[in-house]
Design a protein around this motif. Structure first.
Motif, PDB file in Angstrom:
ATOM      1  N   LEU A  46     -28.425 -65.341  78.643  1.00 37.64           N
ATOM      2  CA  LEU A  46     -27.664 -64.237  79.233  1.00 37.64           C
ATOM      3  C   LEU A  46     -27.788 -64.263  80.757  1.00 37.64           C
ATOM      4  CD1 LEU A  46     -28.553 -61.282  76.826  1.00 37.64           C
ATOM      5  CD2 LEU A  46     -26.260 -62.231  77.189  1.00 37.64           C
ATOM      6  N   GLU A  47     -29.008 -64.464  81.248  1.00 39.81           N
ATOM      7  CA  GLU A  47     -29.237 -64.489  82.699  1.00 39.81           C
ATOM      8  C   GLU A  47     -28.484 -65.634  83.375  1.00 39.81           C
ATOM      9  OE1 GLU A  47     -33.814 -62.654  82.734  1.00 39.81           O
ATOM     10  OE2 GLU A  47     -33.468 -64.813  82.874  1.00 39.81           O
ATOM     11  N   SER A  48     -28.364 -66.757  82.685  1.00 35.84           N
ATOM     12  CA  SER A  48     -27.686 -67.907  83.260  1.00 35.84           C
ATOM     13  C   SER A  48     -26.169 -67.833  83.105  1.00 35.84           C
ATOM     14  CB  SER A  48     -28.203 -69.201  82.611  1.00 35.84           C
ATOM     15  OG  SER A  48     -27.856 -69.234  81.232  1.00 35.84           O
ATOM     16  N   GLY A  49     -25.674 -66.805  82.405  1.00 36.02           N
ATOM     17  CA  GLY A  49     -24.235 -66.638  82.223  1.00 36.02           C
ATOM     18  C   GLY A  49     -23.653 -67.463  81.098  1.00 36.02           C
ATOM     19  N   GLU A  50     -24.492 -68.108  80.306  1.00 38.79           N
ATOM     20  CA  GLU A  50     -23.992 -68.939  79.215  1.00 38.79           C
ATOM     21  C   GLU A  50     -23.629 -68.123  77.981  1.00 38.79           C
ATOM     22  OE1 GLU A  50     -25.932 -72.842  78.647  1.00 38.79           O
ATOM     23  OE2 GLU A  50     -27.424 -72.062  80.067  1.00 38.79           O
ATOM     24  N   LEU A  51     -24.248 -66.961  77.813  1.00 38.07           N
ATOM     25  CA  LEU A  51     -23.949 -66.071  76.689  1.00 38.07           C
ATOM     26  C   LEU A  51     -23.344 -64.782  77.208  1.00 38.07           C
ATOM     27  CD1 LEU A  51     -26.941 -66.115  74.149  1.00 38.07           C
ATOM     28  CD2 LEU A  51     -24.894 -67.541  74.175  1.00 38.07           C
ATOM     29  N   GLU A  70     -22.977 -60.684  76.058  1.00 30.71           N
ATOM     30  CA  GLU A  70     -23.458 -59.643  75.162  1.00 30.71           C
ATOM     31  C   GLU A  70     -22.299 -58.712  74.826  1.00 30.71           C
ATOM     32  OE1 GLU A  70     -26.753 -55.979  74.961  1.00 30.71           O
ATOM     33  OE2 GLU A  70     -26.853 -57.502  76.565  1.00 30.71           O
ATOM     34  N   ILE A  71     -22.092 -58.464  73.527  1.00 29.28           N
ATOM     35  CA  ILE A  71     -21.014 -57.608  73.051  1.00 29.28           C
ATOM     36  C   ILE A  71     -21.649 -56.351  72.468  1.00 29.28           C
ATOM     37  CG2 ILE A  71     -18.994 -57.446  71.565  1.00 29.28           C
ATOM     38  CD1 ILE A  71     -19.072 -60.561  71.453  1.00 29.28           C
ATOM     39  N   PRO A  72     -21.663 -55.246  73.206  1.00 27.73           N
ATOM     40  CA  PRO A  72     -22.269 -54.011  72.680  1.00 27.73           C
ATOM     41  C   PRO A  72     -21.463 -53.473  71.495  1.00 27.73           C
ATOM     42  CG  PRO A  72     -21.983 -53.908  75.067  1.00 27.73           C
ATOM     43  CD  PRO A  72     -21.182 -55.080  74.577  1.00 27.73           C
ATOM     44  N   THR A  73     -22.154 -52.939  70.526  1.00 26.44           N
ATOM     45  CA  THR A  73     -21.523 -52.254  69.396  1.00 26.44           C
ATOM     46  C   THR A  73     -22.264 -50.942  69.179  1.00 26.44           C
ATOM     47  OG1 THR A  73     -22.943 -53.125  67.628  1.00 26.44           O
ATOM     48  CG2 THR A  73     -21.114 -54.528  68.370  1.00 26.44           C
ATOM     49  N   GLN A  74     -21.828 -50.177  68.195  1.00 22.94           N
ATOM     50  CA  GLN A  74     -22.536 -48.924  67.893  1.00 22.94           C
ATOM     51  C   GLN A  74     -23.926 -49.199  67.337  1.00 22.94           C
ATOM     52  OE1 GLN A  74     -19.997 -46.586  65.329  1.00 22.94           O
ATOM     53  NE2 GLN A  74     -18.804 -45.791  67.066  1.00 22.94           N
ATOM     54  N   GLY A  75     -24.097 -50.371  66.772  1.00 23.66           N
ATOM     55  CA  GLY A  75     -25.423 -50.756  66.264  1.00 23.66           C
ATOM     56  C   GLY A  75     -26.045 -51.792  67.166  1.00 23.66           C
ATOM     57  N   ALA A  76     -26.398 -52.937  66.594  1.00 25.58           N
ATOM     58  CA  ALA A  76     -27.012 -54.018  67.357  1.00 25.58           C
ATOM     59  C   ALA A  76     -25.988 -54.690  68.258  1.00 25.58           C
ATOM     60  CB  ALA A  76     -27.636 -55.028  66.412  1.00 25.58           C
ATOM     61  N   SER A  77     -26.456 -55.200  69.369  1.00 27.77           N
ATOM     62  CA  SER A  77     -25.587 -56.009  70.223  1.00 27.77           C
ATOM     63  C   SER A  77     -25.309 -57.344  69.540  1.00 27.77           C
ATOM     64  CB  SER A  77     -26.258 -56.263  71.579  1.00 27.77           C
ATOM     65  OG  SER A  77     -26.233 -55.120  72.384  1.00 27.77           O
ATOM     66  N   LEU A  78     -24.140 -57.914  69.845  1.00 28.63           N
ATOM     67  CA  LEU A  78     -23.787 -59.245  69.391  1.00 28.63           C
ATOM     68  C   LEU A  78     -23.825 -60.181  70.595  1.00 28.63           C
ATOM     69  CD1 LEU A  78     -20.743 -58.422  67.089  1.00 28.63           C
ATOM     70  CD2 LEU A  78     -23.137 -58.685  66.429  1.00 28.63           C
ATOM     71  N   PHE A  79     -24.149 -61.448  70.338  1.00 30.18           N
ATOM     72  CA  PHE A  79     -24.246 -62.435  71.404  1.00 30.18           C
ATOM     73  C   PHE A  79     -23.373 -63.626  71.049  1.00 30.18           C
ATOM     74  CE2 PHE A  79     -28.125 -59.977  71.113  1.00 30.18           C
ATOM     75  CZ  PHE A  79     -28.239 -59.485  72.405  1.00 30.18           C
ATOM     76  N   GLN A  80     -22.593 -64.091  72.031  1.00 31.92           N
ATOM     77  CA  GLN A  80     -21.690 -65.193  71.797  1.00 31.92           C
ATOM     78  C   GLN A  80     -21.646 -66.091  73.023  1.00 31.92           C
ATOM     79  OE1 GLN A  80     -17.562 -64.137  71.125  1.00 31.92           O
ATOM     80  NE2 GLN A  80     -17.162 -66.044  69.996  1.00 31.92           N
ATOM     81  N   LEU A  81     -21.512 -67.391  72.756  1.00 36.13           N
ATOM     82  CA  LEU A  81     -21.425 -68.371  73.834  1.00 36.13           C
ATOM     83  C   LEU A  81     -20.147 -68.157  74.638  1.00 36.13           C
ATOM     84  CD1 LEU A  81     -23.172 -70.851  74.656  1.00 36.13           C
ATOM     85  CD2 LEU A  81     -21.568 -72.255  73.348  1.00 36.13           C
ATOM     86  N   ASN A  82     -20.283 -68.146  75.943  1.00 40.94           N
ATOM     87  CA  ASN A  82     -19.102 -68.019  76.809  1.00 40.94           C
ATOM     88  C   ASN A  82     -18.264 -69.292  76.778  1.00 40.94           C
ATOM     89  OD1 ASN A  82     -19.131 -65.414  77.883  1.00 40.94           O
ATOM     90  ND2 ASN A  82     -20.757 -65.945  79.328  1.00 40.94           N
TER      91      ASN A  82
END
Length: 336
Positions: free
Chosen positions: A317-322, A324-336
Motif C-alpha cells: 500500500l505504501e509503495s502504491g502497488e495496492l 485499499e477498497i473500504p467497505t462497510q466491513g473489512a477493507s478489500l485490497f487489490q493490485l493497482n
C-alpha cells in the motif's frame, strides 16, 4: 517450578578483549532466548559488566538466568555480582527480552538503558496495554479477522509486556556509545525501539538478524513504529557496518556469515511480497490473502502469519502497488 537441567553458557571474546557470555534460558515452553553478559577488565576485578536483556517472567527463565550468571562466575572466573553490575540494557520491549526486569531489581540496582521509543512500554506496561486494546477491534474489522483468530489477537492485546513497570534510567538513540563500550544501532521493524549493540568487532543483533528465522513483523496499524519497510531499511543499516566479524542474535546459533544471512532475508521478503501481489490480483480481505499465502499454516503459527501478511499488505500500500477498497466491513485490497 522445575529446576533447569543445565544452562548453556558460551564465551566469545572481541578483538579488543571484551568478553561476551551468551546465557541461553527458556523464555516460554517452546522458545529459548539468549541473555548476554558483557565484561571488560581483569576477571578478578572487572571494570565494567553489563547484562543485555533479561529473559521472561517465567520462574524457570529467571532461575536459569541466575544459574547461568553463577556459572559465569564459577567456571570463567568473572567476579561480577548484582552489586558490581554496571548496566542492564534492553534491546527491545518484548516479553522474552524484558519481562524478568522487575525480578532482577531484587538482584541488582544497575541502571537500565533502552531506546526512547520502547521506554514507555517498560515504564508503564499497563498504559501501553490499554492503548493496544483500544485499537484492536478496528484492526480486526479492517483485516476481516473473525472467530478463534480474532479471540487470540484480543487475548494478546490484553497481555502485559512485563509484570510491573521499571524506570528506564538512560534513553538510547541511534549512534550512542553507551558507557563507552557498546555502540547503539537503532533497528526498528520487529519493534519500534529495537537496538542492536556493537561491541568492538562483535554485533549483538537482538531479534533483528537471526540465523534461522525472520523476526515476526506487524503492521504499523497495529504496532506503530514497526513494519516491513523499517525492517528492510534496518537490514541495510547493518549491512553498511565495517569490521564486524561475528553476529550474535538473541535466538539460535552465532552467525559468522552474517552478511549472507542479510541477503537471504532480503530475497525471502522479495518472494513473500511477490506472492502477496499475486494473491491481490482480485479484491480480497487481508484474512483471505493470508489464507492464500499460508494454506497449510498450523494453528500455533496463525497469529504470527496474520501479522506478517498485514505487514506485507501495508508495504505494498505504501509503495502504491495496492489499492485499499473500504467497505462497510473489512477493507478489500487489490493490485493497482
Amino acid at each position: 517450578m522445575t529446576p533447569p537441567v543445565s544452562v548453556p553458557v558460551t564465551r566469545f571474546v572481541s578483538g579488543a578483549g571484551t568478553r561476551v557470555y551468551r546465557i541461553t534460558v527458556p523464555a516460554f515452553p517452546h522458545l529459548k532466548v539468549h541473555v548476554f553478559q558483557v565484561v571488560q577488565g581483569l576477571p578478578a576485578a572487572p571494570s565494567y559488566a553489563a547484562l543485555v536483556d533479561t529473559g521472561s517472567s517465567d520462574p524457570n527463565s529467571q532461575q536459569a538466568l541466575q544459574a547461568g550468571l553463577t556459572r559465569v562466575q564459577q567456571e570463567f572466573g568473572e567476579r561480577v555480582d548484582g552489586a558490581s553490575l554496571s548496566r542492564i540494557v534492553i534491546t527491545h520491549a518484548h516479553p522474552d527480552h524484558v519481562a524478568a526486569l522487575p525480578a532482577l531489581r531484587r538482584y541488582t540496582p544497575a541502571p537500565v538503558a533502552a531506546h526512547e521509543l520502547d521506554a514507555p512500554l517498560i515504564e508503564q506496561p499497563a498504559v501501553s496495554r490499554e492503548r493496544h486494546r483500544a485499537i484492536i477491534e478496528e484492526y480486526l474489522r479492517w483485516a476481516g479477522i473473525e472467530g478463534p483468530f480474532a479471540e487470540r489477537l484480543r487475548k494478546r492485546a490484553g497481555n502485559l509486556m512485563l509484570p510491573r513497570g521499571v524506570p528506564v534510567d538512560t534513553l538510547l538513540q541511534d549512534g550512542d556509545m553507551l558507557d563507552g563500550v557498546m555502540q547503539v544501532i537503532h533497528t526498528p521493524g520487529h519493534a519500534p525501539g529495537q537496538v542492536c549493540l556493537r561491541v568492538d568487532d562483535l554485533l549483538l543483533s537482538a531479534d533483528h538478524l537471526l540465523p534461522l528465522n525472520s523476526p515476526p513483523l506487524m503492521s504499523q496499524k497495529l504496532y506503530p513504529g514497526g513494519g516491513l519497510r523499517r525492517y528492510l531499511a534496518s537490514l541495510d543499516k547493518l549491512d553498511a557496518l565495517d569490521g564486524v566479524t561475528l553476529a550474535l542474535g538473541s535466538h539460535d546459533q552465532e552467525m559468522h556469515a552474517w552478511r549472507g544471512r542479510i541477503r537471504t532475508l532480503r530475497e525471502r521478503y522479495a518472494q513473500k511480497l511477490d506472492a502477496a501481489r499475486q494473491a491481490a490480483r482480485e479484491p480480497r480481505t487481508l484474512a483471505d490473502i493470508n489464507a492464500l499465502l499460508n494454506p497449510r499454516m498450523k494453528e500455533i503459527q496463525a497469529v504470527l502469519l496474520l501479522d506478517q501478511t498485514a505487514a506485507l499488505i501495508e508495504y505494498l500500500l505504501e509503495s502504491g502497488e495496492l489499492a485499499e477498497i473500504p467497505t462497510q466491513g473489512a477493507s478489500l485490497f487489490q493490485l493497482n
